[in-house]
Design a protein around this motif. Structure first.
Motif, short mmCIF file in Angstrom:
data_model
loop_
_atom_site.label_atom_id
_atom_site.label_comp_id
_atom_site.label_asym_id
_atom_site.label_seq_id
_atom_site.Cartn_x
_atom_site.Cartn_y
_atom_site.Cartn_z
N LEU A 89 0.87 -1.17 0.00
CA LEU A 89 0.00 0.00 0.00
C LEU A 89 0.91 1.22 0.00
CD1 LEU A 89 -2.81 -0.98 2.56
CD2 LEU A 89 -2.93 -0.95 0.06
N ASP A 90 0.79 2.03 -1.02
CA ASP A 90 1.73 3.14 -1.21
C ASP A 90 1.24 4.40 -0.48
OD1 ASP A 90 4.03 4.33 -2.14
OD2 ASP A 90 3.75 3.61 -4.18
N VAL A 91 2.03 5.45 -0.59
CA VAL A 91 1.74 6.74 0.06
C VAL A 91 0.34 7.21 -0.30
CG1 VAL A 91 2.43 9.15 0.20
CG2 VAL A 91 4.19 7.36 0.08
N ASP A 92 -0.45 7.56 0.72
CA ASP A 92 -1.79 8.13 0.55
C ASP A 92 -2.79 7.18 -0.10
OD1 ASP A 92 -0.94 10.46 1.70
OD2 ASP A 92 -0.88 11.63 -0.15
N ALA A 93 -2.56 5.88 -0.05
CA ALA A 93 -3.43 4.93 -0.74
C ALA A 93 -4.90 5.12 -0.37
CB ALA A 93 -3.00 3.49 -0.43
N PHE A 94 -5.18 5.29 0.94
CA PHE A 94 -6.55 5.49 1.40
C PHE A 94 -6.66 6.73 2.30
CE2 PHE A 94 -6.26 0.98 0.42
CZ PHE A 94 -7.41 0.79 -0.34
N ALA A 95 -5.82 7.70 2.05
CA ALA A 95 -5.81 8.91 2.88
C ALA A 95 -7.10 9.70 2.72
CB ALA A 95 -4.61 9.79 2.52
N PHE A 113 3.21 2.25 3.27
CA PHE A 113 4.04 3.44 3.30
C PHE A 113 3.27 4.67 3.81
CE2 PHE A 113 6.47 0.86 0.21
CZ PHE A 113 7.67 0.84 0.91
N ARG A 114 3.99 5.72 4.01
CA ARG A 114 3.60 6.94 4.72
C ARG A 114 2.18 7.41 4.37
NH1 ARG A 114 4.28 12.14 3.16
NH2 ARG A 114 5.47 11.44 1.35
N THR A 115 1.42 7.70 5.41
CA THR A 115 0.08 8.32 5.34
C THR A 115 -0.93 7.52 4.52
OG1 THR A 115 0.69 9.78 3.47
CG2 THR A 115 1.00 10.66 5.70
N ALA A 116 -0.76 6.21 4.46
CA ALA A 116 -1.70 5.38 3.69
C ALA A 116 -3.13 5.51 4.22
CB ALA A 116 -1.25 3.92 3.71
N PHE A 117 -3.28 5.71 5.54
CA PHE A 117 -4.62 5.85 6.14
C PHE A 117 -4.79 7.19 6.85
CE2 PHE A 117 -3.71 1.27 6.06
CZ PHE A 117 -4.78 0.82 5.33
N TRP A 118 -4.01 8.16 6.47
CA TRP A 118 -3.99 9.47 7.12
C TRP A 118 -5.37 10.14 7.10
CZ3 TRP A 118 -4.43 14.53 4.96
CH2 TRP A 118 -3.97 15.56 5.79
N GLN A 119 -5.77 10.69 8.25
CA GLN A 119 -6.99 11.49 8.39
C GLN A 119 -8.26 10.73 8.01
OE1 GLN A 119 -7.50 14.38 9.76
NE2 GLN A 119 -5.43 15.14 10.04
N ASN A 120 -8.29 9.42 8.27
CA ASN A 120 -9.54 8.67 8.13
C ASN A 120 -10.29 8.79 9.45
OD1 ASN A 120 -8.87 7.97 5.55
ND2 ASN A 120 -8.32 5.88 6.01
N VAL A 121 -11.09 9.83 9.58
CA VAL A 121 -11.63 10.24 10.87
C VAL A 121 -12.63 9.25 11.45
CG1 VAL A 121 -11.23 12.69 10.47
CG2 VAL A 121 -13.37 11.66 9.71
N THR A 136 5.55 2.78 7.85
CA THR A 136 6.29 4.04 7.98
C THR A 136 5.45 5.14 8.60
OG1 THR A 136 5.77 4.58 5.68
CG2 THR A 136 7.87 3.49 6.09
N ASP A 137 5.99 6.33 8.59
CA ASP A 137 5.52 7.47 9.37
C ASP A 137 4.12 7.94 8.99
OD1 ASP A 137 5.60 9.64 11.07
OD2 ASP A 137 6.65 10.92 9.64
N GLY A 138 3.32 8.28 10.00
CA GLY A 138 2.09 9.03 9.81
C GLY A 138 0.90 8.25 9.27
N ASN A 139 0.97 6.91 9.29
CA ASN A 139 -0.10 6.13 8.69
C ASN A 139 -1.45 6.33 9.37
OD1 ASN A 139 0.49 4.33 6.35
ND2 ASN A 139 2.25 3.81 7.62
N PHE A 140 -1.46 6.57 10.67
CA PHE A 140 -2.73 6.66 11.40
C PHE A 140 -2.94 8.03 12.06
CE2 PHE A 140 -1.17 2.24 11.54
CZ PHE A 140 -2.12 1.69 10.69
N THR A 141 -2.12 8.99 11.68
CA THR A 141 -2.31 10.34 12.20
C THR A 141 -3.67 10.90 11.75
OG1 THR A 141 0.06 10.78 12.18
CG2 THR A 141 -1.39 12.68 12.23
N GLY A 142 -4.42 11.46 12.69
CA GLY A 142 -5.72 12.01 12.37
C GLY A 142 -6.85 10.99 12.34
N CYS A 143 -6.54 9.72 12.61
CA CYS A 143 -7.59 8.69 12.69
C CYS A 143 -8.16 8.72 14.10
CB CYS A 143 -7.01 7.32 12.36
SG CYS A 143 -6.38 7.17 10.68
#
Length: 207
Positions: A89-95, A113-121, A136-143
């Motif tokens: 799953l690459d960068v921003d895949a499901f961001a 990779f980074r932020t794949a699930f970022w901001q999935n509230v 990697t970094d930031g995958n679940f930030t904002g979840c």
């Protein structure tokens, strides 16, 4: 005669160059756009219905689907079924998929990779496979609805600024209650599997 040979070689080289470029050209099948590299498909865009559950196919154009790039970023899909052929799953895949509530990443995936699930509230559950090695970094930030997640044992050296200084494989990470959007961190009440810890008697033991 030499001119004929030169023209033939020029056409041959040009043909190889054309084939190389064609292999990288985006093609479509159904609702999916994809690239083919070394006989493997990478999904680059999804153009189907948004307010629904999406099933990602195991193959496109006869090529196994190995990678999903930022194809679903900011789409309002309700859920996704990922294929067993998937590896990355690459960068921003499901961001920023605001309607996504749960994801099961299939066995065989080795890297997210980074932020794949970022901001999935509204994401409340993510199941990661035992095959996973890179997170990697930031995958679940904002979840903000995701309160805990189990990290498989093969994942090592998580980004310390996001997951805490002791975060590594085979433990549960929990969100600090005081900060809704705070990254997931090791929780003091959840001990990593297989780590030594002093039981009530004071002697060192193993779970």
């Amino acid at each position: 005669f030499p001119v004929t040979i030169l023209l033939w070689l020029s056409c041959l080289v040009g043909g190889f160059a054309f084939l190389s470029v064609s292999a990288q050209a985006t093609v479509s099948e159904g609702f999916f756009n994809y690239l083919v590299t070394n006989g493997e498909a990478e999904i680059t865009a999804y153009e189907g219905p948004r307010n629904t559950n999406v099933t990602v196919p195991e193959s496109l154009g006869g090529f196994p689907v190995r990678r999903v790039s930022n194809a679903f970023k900011r789409l309002g899909i309700l859920g996704v079924n990922l294929p067993s052929t998937l590896r990355t799953l690459d960068v921003d895949a499901f961001a920023s998929c605001a309607n996504l509530t749960n994801v099961v990443v299939p066995e065989g995936v080795t890297a997210i990779f980074r932020t794949a699930f970022w901001q999935n509230v509204n994401l409340t559950e993510v199941v990661l496979p035992e095959s996973l090695q890179v997170l990697t970094d930031g995958n679940f930030t904002g979840c903000r609805s995701l309160l805990s997640i189990r990290i498989p044992p093969l994942v090592k050296n998580l980004e310390k600024q996001r997951y805490g200084p002791e975060a590594e494989g085979d433990q549960v990470l929990k969100k600090e209650k005081s900060h809704e959007n705070h990254p997931l961190r090791p929780h003091p009440d959840v001990r990593p599997v297989g780590r030594t810890h002093p039981p009530s008697g004071g002697k060192m033991g193993r779970e």
